[in-house]
Design a protein around this motif. Sequence first.
Motif, PDB file in Angstrom:
ATOM      1  N   THR A 183      43.042  52.005  39.359  1.00 30.80           N
ATOM      2  CA  THR A 183      44.102  50.998  39.325  1.00 30.80           C
ATOM      3  C   THR A 183      44.145  50.215  40.632  1.00 30.80           C
ATOM      4  O   THR A 183      44.291  48.985  40.631  1.00 30.80           O
ATOM      5  N   GLN A 184      44.003  50.926  41.740  1.00 30.74           N
ATOM      6  CA  GLN A 184      44.012  50.272  43.046  1.00 30.74           C
ATOM      7  C   GLN A 184      42.780  49.379  43.219  1.00 30.74           C
ATOM      8  O   GLN A 184      42.874  48.235  43.664  1.00 30.74           O
TER       9      GLN A 184
ATOM     10  N   GLY B 193      42.509  45.966  41.507  1.00 27.97           N
ATOM     11  CA  GLY B 193      43.542  45.008  41.868  1.00 27.97           C
ATOM     12  C   GLY B 193      43.033  43.629  42.223  1.00 27.97           C
ATOM     13  O   GLY B 193      43.742  42.638  42.045  1.00 27.97           O
TER      14      GLY B 193
ATOM     15  N   LYS C 172      40.089  39.743  38.127  1.00 26.38           N
ATOM     16  CA  LYS C 172      40.789  39.023  37.070  1.00 26.38           C
ATOM     17  C   LYS C 172      39.902  39.017  35.841  1.00 26.38           C
ATOM     18  O   LYS C 172      38.720  38.674  35.925  1.00 26.38           O
TER      19      LYS C 172
ATOM     20  N   PHE D 200      47.100  49.813  35.357  1.00 24.36           N
ATOM     21  CA  PHE D 200      46.639  48.502  35.831  1.00 24.36           C
ATOM     22  C   PHE D 200      47.313  47.390  35.051  1.00 24.36           C
ATOM     23  O   PHE D 200      47.757  46.390  35.623  1.00 24.36           O
TER      24      PHE D 200
ATOM     25  N   ARG E 291      50.983  47.169  36.148  1.00 24.86           N
ATOM     26  CA  ARG E 291      51.142  46.663  37.510  1.00 24.86           C
ATOM     27  C   ARG E 291      51.018  45.148  37.565  1.00 24.86           C
ATOM     28  O   ARG E 291      51.698  44.486  38.352  1.00 24.86           O
ATOM     29  N   HIS E 292      50.132  44.598  36.705  1.00 25.90           N
ATOM     30  CA  HIS E 292      49.859  43.162  36.768  1.00 25.90           C
ATOM     31  C   HIS E 292      50.404  42.395  35.563  1.00 25.90           C
ATOM     32  O   HIS E 292      50.056  41.233  35.363  1.00 25.90           O
TER      33      HIS E 292
ATOM     34  N   LEU F  45      49.812  42.601  32.337  1.00 27.54           N
ATOM     35  CA  LEU F  45      48.718  42.153  31.476  1.00 27.54           C
ATOM     36  C   LEU F  45      48.801  42.838  30.121  1.00 27.54           C
ATOM     37  O   LEU F  45      49.494  43.846  29.948  1.00 27.54           O
TER      38      LEU F  45
ATOM     39  N   ARG G 219      39.784  34.365  42.045  1.00 26.37           N
ATOM     40  CA  ARG G 219      41.040  34.282  42.808  1.00 26.37           C
ATOM     41  C   ARG G 219      41.917  33.172  42.278  1.00 26.37           C
ATOM     42  O   ARG G 219      41.438  32.201  41.735  1.00 26.37           O
TER      43      ARG G 219
END
Length: 263
Positions: free
Chosen positions: A78-79, A82, A85, A104, A107-108, A110, A263
């Motif tokens: 998961t980290q 990060g 995408k 994951f 956290r985002h 998704l 990004r």
Amino acid sequence: MRNSVLSNLALRALLILLAAACLARAAEPLKIYYIRHGEGGHNVVGEWKDNPKSEWPPYVGNENAFTPKGEQQVAELTQNLGGMKFDLIAVSPKWRARNTILPFLRRHALRAEIWPELTETKSTTAFAGQSLPPARPEVFRAGKPLNVDAGEADVFVLREDGGAEADLSAKDERQAAADAAALAERVAEMIRARFAGSGKTILLVGHGNSGVTLARVLAGAAIRHPENTGFWAAEEQPDGSFKLTSGDETSKKWRAQPATQKR
């Protein structure tokens, strides 16, 4: 009149440039990542077989529970994910696969599609290159109906044509291998139909045997059985085929893939 003609020519030139840019974009290679689930209790039965069952921790033998090592693998994955995408995340319906990527996704904020074709299958390695019988038609949609748990409806969605588990009831090893190969071929077909030449990046989360089979079907590559949370990556080639760009890695190597970051 002359100015009008020049304007029309300029507009046509602009449209040609835009069309060329679109074509160039459409020709960008698709990138695929495949992750095996974290270590589950069923993965460590061999380590405990010489101990009395009364001494086994509750997770041993349970495919719907992570070992302490598996929990750590999921946290690290998961980290490490990060910085990535993905344009699509698709996951096996099995608990261990869903819960490998669930943190994951949460956290985002998704969502992921559940693909029944990514489920665990019997190994096909022993039959690689051999002629196999036709896959059973029922392998694709004759299994148990799939439902998304109410507590996971914010992160998982079923495909319209993927509402049932794969039927993997074949007892004959050659037939089981044929069915497994057919599921991998279906995954490859869906990927090509939806994303070929798109320049997108997709993530698939599944199992060891089915991941090995998909790598062979998609890229014609023989890979070792990946470790838990290990992965392989493939990139589309100009002729539409796929080439493995990495494989048999652990989740810690995700940070070594900067070329795939968006990004």
